[in-house]
Design an enzyme around this catalytic site. Structure first.
Site, PDB file in Angstrom:
ATOM      1  N   PHE A 146       0.848  -1.190   0.000  1.00 18.11           N
ATOM      2  CA  PHE A 146       0.000   0.000   0.000  1.00 18.11           C
ATOM      3  C   PHE A 146       0.879   1.232   0.000  1.00 18.11           C
ATOM      4  O   PHE A 146       1.717   1.411   0.875  1.00 18.11           O
ATOM      5  CB  PHE A 146      -0.926   0.039   1.225  1.00 18.11           C
ATOM      6  CG  PHE A 146      -1.877   1.200   1.189  1.00 18.11           C
ATOM      7  CD1 PHE A 146      -3.040   1.140   0.423  1.00 18.11           C
ATOM      8  CD2 PHE A 146      -1.608   2.372   1.883  1.00 18.11           C
ATOM      9  CE1 PHE A 146      -3.917   2.225   0.362  1.00 18.11           C
ATOM     10  CE2 PHE A 146      -2.477   3.461   1.819  1.00 18.11           C
ATOM     11  CZ  PHE A 146      -3.634   3.379   1.069  1.00 18.11           C
ATOM     12  N   ASP A 231       9.321   2.720   2.145  1.00 16.54           N
ATOM     13  CA  ASP A 231       8.126   3.464   2.527  1.00 16.54           C
ATOM     14  C   ASP A 231       7.874   3.199   4.010  1.00 16.54           C
ATOM     15  O   ASP A 231       7.321   2.171   4.381  1.00 16.54           O
ATOM     16  CB  ASP A 231       6.930   3.035   1.671  1.00 16.54           C
ATOM     17  CG  ASP A 231       5.668   3.831   2.020  1.00 16.54           C
ATOM     18  OD1 ASP A 231       5.661   4.497   3.070  1.00 16.54           O
ATOM     19  OD2 ASP A 231       4.695   3.771   1.236  1.00 16.54           O
ATOM     20  N   LYS A 260       2.198  10.146   7.999  1.00 16.28           N
ATOM     21  CA  LYS A 260       1.306   9.764   9.089  1.00 16.28           C
ATOM     22  C   LYS A 260       1.686  10.433  10.424  1.00 16.28           C
ATOM     23  O   LYS A 260       1.394  11.591  10.619  1.00 16.28           O
ATOM     24  CB  LYS A 260       1.223   8.240   9.197  1.00 16.28           C
ATOM     25  CG  LYS A 260       0.422   7.637   8.026  1.00 16.28           C
ATOM     26  CD  LYS A 260      -0.111   6.244   8.304  1.00 16.28           C
ATOM     27  CE  LYS A 260      -1.232   5.891   7.332  1.00 16.28           C
ATOM     28  NZ  LYS A 260      -0.813   5.104   6.169  1.00 16.28           N
TER      29      LYS A 260
HETATM   30  C1  LIG Z   1      -0.912   5.485   4.723  1.00 18.15           C
HETATM   31  C2  LIG Z   1       0.156   5.096   3.836  1.00 18.15           C
HETATM   32  C3  LIG Z   1       0.433   5.797   2.644  1.00 18.15           C
HETATM   33  C4  LIG Z   1      -0.426   6.930   2.161  1.00 18.15           C
HETATM   34  O1  LIG Z   1      -0.491   7.994   3.050  1.00 18.15           O
HETATM   35  P1  LIG Z   1      -1.670   9.072   2.936  1.00 18.15           P
HETATM   36  O2  LIG Z   1      -1.327  10.096   3.961  1.00 18.15           O
HETATM   37  O3  LIG Z   1      -2.958   8.347   3.226  1.00 18.15           O
HETATM   38  O4  LIG Z   1      -1.652   9.594   1.559  1.00 18.15           O
HETATM   39  C5  LIG Z   1       1.514   5.396   1.894  1.00 18.15           C
HETATM   40  N1  LIG Z   1       2.296   4.361   2.271  1.00 18.15           N
HETATM   41  C6  LIG Z   1       2.059   3.665   3.400  1.00 18.15           C
HETATM   42  C7  LIG Z   1       2.978   2.542   3.778  1.00 18.15           C
HETATM   43  C8  LIG Z   1       0.974   3.987   4.206  1.00 18.15           C
HETATM   44  O5  LIG Z   1       0.722   3.270   5.310  1.00 18.15           O
END
Ligand SMILES: *Cc1c(COP(=O)(O)O)cnc(C)c1O
Length: 406
Positions: A146, A231, A260
């Site tokens: 994700f 990420d 986040k």
């Molecule tokens: C939540 C998340 C995103 C996206 O972040 P948003 O602030 O919702 O755009 C990208 N990568 C990972 C691993 C995430 O958990």
């Protein structure tokens, strides 16, 4: 005088049905107030928050130092485009680069914007440094990953629901099975620019790779002149029991994404941090964001990183995570297929032949605990990292009681 936000109950229902687009399935409960590990609804009922804004409230609700940083900066200077220097941003970048062993950072607002930023820099690096033929660069990602919801981010996803009817999608993305080093080896070719990976897959249900997998990926990347990009939007800032998940294996990526919890649970801010050989490709005017790096968000993020260190939140998450995980494993219920986690990053796989994960979440809400339905097969528990042992014990009792039903 501010206008009071005073929406009658029937209007809340109306708001849901007629003014808010239906992209989120909302429960008919209005949350009104948060304090530490607790939230309170409009009826005054309290809940232990293990949803935490989806891994955003690592510091709990309303941490006084973060609120103070927010208020102080709001009263001083909230917004100033990067046409001028601003002190909170410079302080934040220095702190973040130091903690992550990176050379430079590019500030944007939400997680997915950091993903887009990383992709743009990766591609420019591919053409201007690695000399891949124009428009041929490929980025390798993992199945079930994700990385957010923009068209480019969903182009990297293997989840059909995230992509259906949103095409045409962005080309240049290849997905391989996670935790499969042979698959990664096979997927590398002359056009491979980068491997973009979550060190622990969050939205997929806290999927932890085998020890050594990520280190081997890093090695393959170095050998093949492929950028290794982590990420850490969800795993960063103490969540997994280290300040950043890359520290579990002493990884040395070319770039790292943060978001986040970086905004201290108060506002959106994200960063793409990288080594100078990657960050150096971007030139003035080639990328940016109106609010990216604004003093207000930067001041809060700077204080969030200070708190992470001063309150030893990673160590706290490691210790309480081990404790909580061990407790959860003692629950005997036919509805639980597996329990796993690292730090306070925990998932329970639900036996959906007995009960849906969505229903489990609802029962937990009714019993006073917020958790997160994950891909309709697991629930995730993401407490604030400064939660106390007593609060963990309370949460455990609630969970145990709910699962006793099956
Ligand atoms: C939540 C998340 C995103 C996206 O972040 P948003 O602030 O919702 O755009 C990208 N990568 C990972 C691993 C995430 O958990």
């Amino acid at each position: 005088m501010l206008h009071p936000i005073d929406v009658a109950d029937d209007l809340m229902t109306e708001v849901k049905h007629s003014y808010a687009a239906a992209n989120i399935d909302t429960l008919p409960i209005t949350m009104e107030r948060g304090n530490g590990a607790y939230v309170y609804d409009s009826e005054g009922k309290s809940y232990i928050d293990m949803l935490t804004g989806i891994a955003v409230l690592n510091f709990g609700h309303g941490h006084p130092r973060l609120v103070q940083a927010l208020k102080q900066q709001a009263d001083t200077l909230a917004v100033m485009p990067r046409i001028f220097e601003n002190k909170p941003l410079n302080a934040l970048l220095k702190k973040a680069c130091t903690l992550c062993h990176m050379d430079q950072g590019l500030p944007i607002n939400g997680g997915v914007e950091a993903v887009e930023t990383a992709i743009k820099l990766i591609r420019k690096w591919a053409y201007t440094v690695k000399n891949i033929a124009e428009d041929q660069a490929e980025i390798i990602t993992c199945d079930d990953s994700f990385h957010g919801r923009t068209v480019t981010a969903i182009s990297m996803s293997t989840v059909a629901k995230y992509k259906a009817h949103f095409g045409p999608l962005t080309p240049g993305m290849t997905s391989i099975p996670f935790n499969d080093i042979e698959a990664f080896k096979r997927s590398i070719n002359k056009n491979t620019a980068a491997f973009l990976v979550e060190p622990i897959q969050g939205e997929a249900g806290v999927i932890i790779p085998d020890a050594g997998y990520l280190k081997q990926c890093e090695k393959l990347c170095k050998e093949n002149n492929v950028l290794f990009i982590l990420d850490e939007i969800q795993t960063g800032l103490g969540r997994t029991g280290k300040n950043f998940a890359m520290e579990h294996e002493n990884l040395n990526p070319d770039g790292i994404l943060l978001g986040k919890a970086l905004g201290g649970g108060l506002l959106p801010i994200s960063l793409f941090l990288g080594k100078s050989h990657l960050m150096g490709v971007i030139q003035p005017g080639e990328h940016g964001s109106t609010l990216g790096g604004n003093p207000l968000a930067s001041a809060v993020a700077h204080e969030a990183l200070n708190l992470l260190i001063e309150e030893n939140l990673a160590e706290h998450a490691a210790n309480l995570g081990d404790y909580f995980l061990a407790q959860l494993k003692t629950i005997k219920s036919n509805a639980i297929l597996a329990v796993r986690g690292k730090g306070l990053f925990i998932a329970l796989d639900i036996n959906t032949a007995i009960i849906s994960s969505n229903e489990v979440v609802k029962r937990l809400v009714a019993a006073g605990l917020l958790s997160l339905n994950t891909r309709n097969k697991s629930i995730r528990l993401l407490p604030p990292l400064n939660i106390t042992k007593d609060e963990i014990d309370q949460a455990f009792m609630i969970i145990k009681k709910v699962f006793a039903e099956w």
